[in-house]
Structure formats: C-alpha cells, structure tokens
Design a protein around this motif. Structure first.
Motif, short mmCIF file in Angstrom:
data_model
loop_
_atom_site.label_atom_id
_atom_site.label_comp_id
_atom_site.label_asym_id
_atom_site.label_seq_id
_atom_site.Cartn_x
_atom_site.Cartn_y
_atom_site.Cartn_z
N LYS A 148 0.65 -1.10 0.02
CA LYS A 148 0.05 -0.08 -0.03
C LYS A 148 0.90 1.44 0.03
O LYS A 148 0.50 2.11 -0.81
CB LYS A 148 -1.01 0.02 1.06
CG LYS A 148 -2.04 -0.87 1.11
CD LYS A 148 -2.91 -1.00 2.07
CE LYS A 148 -4.03 -2.07 2.17
NZ LYS A 148 -4.98 -2.05 3.36
N GLN A 149 1.94 1.25 0.79
CA GLN A 149 2.78 2.23 0.82
C GLN A 149 3.55 2.81 -0.74
O GLN A 149 3.83 3.60 -1.15
CB GLN A 149 3.95 2.24 1.78
CG GLN A 149 3.60 2.12 3.23
CD GLN A 149 2.73 3.41 3.64
OE1 GLN A 149 3.26 4.53 3.38
NE2 GLN A 149 1.71 3.10 4.21
N ILE A 150 3.71 1.48 -1.35
CA ILE A 150 4.40 1.48 -2.78
C ILE A 150 3.57 2.32 -3.70
O ILE A 150 3.93 2.80 -4.45
CB ILE A 150 5.05 0.14 -3.16
CG1 ILE A 150 6.18 -0.16 -2.35
CG2 ILE A 150 5.20 0.25 -4.67
CD1 ILE A 150 6.80 -1.74 -2.48
N VAL A 151 2.13 1.86 -3.58
CA VAL A 151 1.23 2.70 -4.36
C VAL A 151 1.25 3.97 -4.28
O VAL A 151 1.23 4.83 -5.26
CB VAL A 151 -0.32 1.96 -3.88
CG1 VAL A 151 -1.20 2.92 -4.74
CG2 VAL A 151 -0.33 0.68 -4.57
N ASN A 152 1.54 4.47 -2.85
CA ASN A 152 1.73 5.77 -2.74
C ASN A 152 2.66 6.61 -3.37
O ASN A 152 3.13 7.54 -3.86
CB ASN A 152 1.56 6.48 -1.17
CG ASN A 152 0.28 6.05 -0.63
OD1 ASN A 152 -0.72 6.27 -1.56
ND2 ASN A 152 0.11 5.69 0.52
N LEU A 153 4.07 5.75 -2.92
CA LEU A 153 5.46 6.06 -3.34
C LEU A 153 5.46 6.20 -5.23
O LEU A 153 6.08 7.17 -5.59
CB LEU A 153 6.38 5.03 -2.92
CG LEU A 153 7.78 5.24 -3.16
CD1 LEU A 153 8.50 5.33 -2.03
CD2 LEU A 153 8.43 3.96 -4.41
N GLU A 154 4.54 5.48 -5.86
CA GLU A 154 4.74 5.42 -7.28
C GLU A 154 4.05 6.64 -7.69
O GLU A 154 4.32 7.04 -9.01
CB GLU A 154 3.99 4.17 -7.84
CG GLU A 154 4.72 2.85 -7.71
CD GLU A 154 4.02 1.56 -8.15
OE1 GLU A 154 2.97 1.41 -8.21
OE2 GLU A 154 4.96 0.46 -8.18
#
Length: 192
Positions: free
Chosen positions: A35-41
């Motif tokens: 879920k954090q990676i979705v934001n990071l992307e």
C-alpha cells in the motif's frame, strides 16, 4: 514466500468475488508495504531521483561502483560527506523521511535503488552505498516487474532495530520497464 497474485489479493481484499484477509505477520507487513508503494509510485521526486541516479551510474563498471561504496562507508559519521550528502539531500530522500516519520514506527527505513543497485534515495544513512550484491536487489530488479522479496527478521545496524526488509522492483509508469527497486525496512514488532 507469497505469490504476487496472493499479495495483490491481500491488498485489494478479493479475487474472483471471494474475500481474503492477511493471516500472518509476514502477510500483514507485505500488505502494508505494498500500500505504501502505491503512494510512492505517485511521487514525482522518486522518479526524478531514479532517472538522475540511473543516468549518473549507467556507464560505471562494478569496480567503479565498489569504489563509490568504499567512499560511502568512509564518509559515514564525517561532518561533510560528499556522496552521502548528494543522495540524502534530495527531495526524494526528504519524501522518504516523511513517510518513515508518518508511519508511527512501522517503517524503520526506505531505500530506493537504481538499476545498478546503488542508492538513489534514502530515508536514513545506510551502512553501504551499493545494494547490488544483496538479496533486496538481486531478488527484485533482475527478476523484472512485480518481483517481491521478503527477507528474514534481522537486526539492522542502520535502522538500529529488528526488522524485516520487503523489496519490490520499481517499474517506470510511462515506459513500463524496471528502473530500480525499493526496500522498506519494517519493525518486526509492529506486525504481530
């Protein structure tokens, strides 16, 4: 090891109409990180840091990268570190520090690596510059898009805590090609 399908099922909560839930600490940590990676992307500074780092390092051979790694290690704890300062002073690294600070202790560190395995952005100073010889890189970027690696729980010197590292290949959203990888160190105690 979780499959990519199982990981995305855990994130989005269903597959084929059937609901799923994370059952283990390992799954809970993975769902949180993905879920954090979705934001990071969606963070432009990350893509800019990767582009700059890939450009800077694309023609270096392993000997030259290892030389930079030696320089990084020698700079740790010094008052005016050139290479560490180059990476840690970027807007992308500032963004990663904010993500760590807002995680309420769940995330201990974040490392964004370029296509050579070199640090492109960091939330805090790592013990080395080149991650290219470690599983966090070897089990993600070279394996292509959607590659996920979960390390064992270990004591991490740079984060000064017991953590699990979860790493994922980063794929350029426009070109659809792998351009690096990201590692999230998560506090082992935060995911029972």
């Amino acid at each position: 090891m979780l499959t990519v399908l199982r990981a995305f099922t855990l994130i989005f909560g269903f597959v084929g109409g059937a609901a799923f839930a994370a059952n283990t600490a390992e799954e809970n940590a993975l769902v949180y990180v993905l879920k954090q990676i979705v934001n990071l992307e969606h963070e432009g500074t990350i893509w800019a840091a990767l582009a700059k780092s890939n450009y800077r390092n694309m023609n270096l051979d392993e000997r030259e990268i290892l030389s930079q790694d030696e320089l990084w290690r020698a700079e740790i704890g010094t008052s005016d570190p050139e290479l560490i300062g180059l990476i840690s002073a970027t807007a992308a690294s500032a963004y990663l520090r904010t993500v760590v600070a807002e995680s309420e202790g769940r995330i201990t560190e974040i490392i964004v690596m370029d296509a050579t395995g070199s640090n492109a952005a960091i939330s805090n100073v790592t013990t080395d510059y080149w991650q290219g010889d470690e599983a966090k890189f070897l089990e993600t970027f070279p394996k292509g898009a959607w590659a996920i690696h979960q390390g064992e729980i270990e004591f991490d010197e740079s984060a000064n805590t017991y953590q699990r590292q979860i790493s994922v290949t980063l794929v350029d959203p426009i070109m659809r090609t792998p351009v690096g990888a990201v590692t999230f160190g998560v506090d082992a105690a935060a995911f029972p």
